[in-house]
Write a protein that holds these residues in place. Structure first.
Motif, PDB file in Angstrom:
ATOM      1  N   UNK A 215      59.546  18.223  37.366  1.00 33.34           N
ATOM      2  CA  UNK A 215      60.486  17.734  38.379  1.00 33.34           C
ATOM      3  C   UNK A 215      59.838  16.663  39.251  1.00 33.34           C
ATOM      4  N   UNK A 216      58.630  16.934  39.701  1.00 30.43           N
ATOM      5  CA  UNK A 216      57.935  15.965  40.546  1.00 30.43           C
ATOM      6  C   UNK A 216      57.644  14.677  39.785  1.00 30.43           C
ATOM      7  N   UNK A 217      57.290  14.812  38.517  1.00 25.90           N
ATOM      8  CA  UNK A 217      56.998  13.626  37.714  1.00 25.90           C
ATOM      9  C   UNK A 217      58.237  12.760  37.548  1.00 25.90           C
ATOM     10  N   UNK A 218      59.362  13.377  37.205  1.00 23.18           N
ATOM     11  CA  UNK A 218      60.579  12.626  36.910  1.00 23.18           C
ATOM     12  C   UNK A 218      61.327  12.182  38.166  1.00 23.18           C
ATOM     13  N   UNK A 220      60.048  12.380  41.669  1.00 21.00           N
ATOM     14  CA  UNK A 220      59.307  11.986  42.859  1.00 21.00           C
ATOM     15  C   UNK A 220      58.074  11.138  42.547  1.00 21.00           C
ATOM     16  N   UNK A 221      58.067  10.561  41.342  1.00 18.53           N
ATOM     17  CA  UNK A 221      56.942   9.714  40.939  1.00 18.53           C
ATOM     18  C   UNK A 221      55.617  10.480  41.027  1.00 18.53           C
ATOM     19  N   UNK A 222      55.666  11.753  40.631  1.00 14.17           N
ATOM     20  CA  UNK A 222      54.484  12.615  40.688  1.00 14.17           C
ATOM     21  C   UNK A 222      53.466  12.264  39.623  1.00 14.17           C
ATOM     22  N   UNK A 223      52.298  12.909  39.658  1.00  5.24           N
ATOM     23  CA  UNK A 223      51.224  12.603  38.704  1.00  5.24           C
ATOM     24  C   UNK A 223      51.594  13.009  37.274  1.00  5.24           C
ATOM     25  N   UNK A 224      50.959  12.339  36.318  1.00  5.15           N
ATOM     26  CA  UNK A 224      51.192  12.679  34.917  1.00  5.15           C
ATOM     27  C   UNK A 224      50.683  14.081  34.589  1.00  5.15           C
TER      28      UNK A 224
END
Length: 314
Positions: A215-218, A220-224
Motif C-alpha cells: 500500500x505504501x509503495x503504490x 505513498x511513494x514508499x520504498x521498494x
C-alpha cells in the motif's frame, strides 16, 4: 475502495488511504525492483516439490483406507446392504486418491519456473504471469495454458481471507492476502482474483503487514523494500544434489541446521525412519519440478512500461 462482503471467510477489506499495520514487510517475496515497480515471486524458497509430496501422501493415505475397508468386506464374505455401501465408499477412496495424485503431480510438473506479480506504480498497473488450472476430471485431462494478465490498480480491491481447516484433532485457520479485480469503475463485477504469498507464510499478523508495505509503495511513494529486508535470491539449483541439499539436511546442511535448529534436528534424528524418506522424496520431487519447469519472461510491452532494461538495485 473498501467493498462490502458478507462472506464469513473475509476478515477485513483493506482501504488504500488507511494504514493496516504499523510496519510493512515483504516476507522475502520481492524478487526484482525497478524504478517504479516491484516484482513478487509466487513460489517461496524450498517449496518446489511440496505440492507433489502432499498430493501423493494424501493419495497413499486414501488408498490405504480404501483397501483396508475393502479387504475387511472380502474376508467376511457377507455382501449385505451395509457391506455394499462399504465397497462403494472404498471405491470413492480409490477414485479420490487417483484424482489427488494426478492433479497434484500436474500442479508440480511442467509448471512455470515462477508465477510472478508485478506492481507498477508509475503506470498504476498490475501484471501477472500465471498458469490457468481447470477443475474436475475434465479439466485434469486438458492443457493448462500459461497466460499473462494486466489490470488497472484502481480496479483492484484487497481483502484478508481466512479459512478454517481441521485434522480431526486440531482446528486452525489459513490466511491469505487476496486481490479482487473489478470489471470497470462503474461495474463491480469481479473478473479475476489472485494472491501473493501462501498459507504457510501468511498469518493473522503478517497479512496486514504485507499489504501495508505494498500500500505504501503504490499509494505513498514508499520504498521498494521494507527497511532491513533484501531481495529474494532467485538462484536455481542446476543439479540433482543441489536440489536435495535445498530441501533437507544433506551434506554441509546437516552441520548448519544442527547449529541453527538443534531441537528440530534432534527430533529428526530420533524419528529418522520417518523423516529421512519424506525429506528424500521432497528432494526428488524438487528436482523433477525444476527439471520440467517452463521458462517465463515479461512481454516487451511490460518490460518497456517498467523500464526493465534498467533495474533498480536496492
Amino acid at each position: 475502495m473498501n467493498i462490502k462482503n458478507n462472506d464469513p471467510g473475509v476478515l477485513k477489506s483493506f482501504r488504500r488511504d488507511q494504514a493496516a499495520a504499523q510496519n510493512g514487510i515483504s516476507l522475502g517475496l520481492i524478487k526484482n525492483v525497478y524504478d517504479g515497480a516491484i516484482e513478487y515471486t509466487a513460489i517461496a524458497a524450498g517449496m518446489r516439490g511440496m505440492i507433489m509430496l502432499a498430493g501423493l501422501m494424501t493419495a497413499a493415505f486414501g488408498i490405504w483406507w480404501g483397501q483396508f475397508f475393502l479387504f475387511d468386506v472380502l474376508e467376511n464374505r457377507k455382501f449385505g446392504p451395509f457391506m455394499l455401501s462399504v465397497i462403494f465408499c472404498s471405491m470413492l477412496f480409490f477414485i479420490s486418491s487417483a484424482y489427488f495424485a494426478i492433479k497434484f503431480t500436474r500442479l508440480e510438473l511442467f509448471r512455470p519456473e515462477d508465477e510472478p506479480t508485478l506492481f507498477d506504480r508509475k503506470n498504476r498497473k498490475v501484471y501477472r504471469i500465471y498458469r490457468e488450472v481447470y477443475a474436475g476430471w475434465r479439466g485434469l485431462l486438458t492443457p493448462w495454458p500459461v497466460k499473462t494478465a494486466e489490470y488497472d490498480w484502481d480496479l483492484i480491491d484487497v481483502q484478508h481471507h481466512a479459512a478454517v481447516t481441521t485434522t480431526g484433532s486440531t482446528v486452525s485457520r489459513q490466511h491469505g492476502l487476496i486481490f479482487l479485480v473489478r470489471k470497470t469503475a462503474t461495474d463491480p463485477t469481479l473478473v479475476d482474483s489472485f494472491s501473493i504469498g501462501n498459507s504457510i507464510q501468511m498469518g493473522e499478523v503478517t497479512v496486514p503487514a504485507v499489504w501495508e508495505h505494498l500500500r505504501r509503495f503504490m499509494e505513498e511513494d514508499g520504498p521498494h523494500l521494507p527497511p532491513g529486508e533484501v531481495l529474494r535470491l532467485a538462484e536455481r539449483p542446476t543439479t540433482f544434489w543441489q536440489c536435495m541439499a535445498s530441501t533437507g539436511p544433506y551434506g554441509a546442511n546437516f552441520r548448519l541446521w544442527w547449529h541453527e535448529q538443534t531441537a528440530l534436528m534432534v527430533l529428526g534424528v530420533i524419528f529418522f525412519p520417518i523423516v529421512f524418506p519424506i525429506m528424500t522424496l521432497l528432494g526428488i520431487f524438487n528436482w523433477l519440478s525444476y527439471k520440467t519447469s517452463i521458462p517465463i519472461k515479461w512481454s516487451p510491452s511490460v518490460q518497456a512500461a517498467i523500464n526493465a532494461s534498467s533495474p533498480k538495485h536496492s
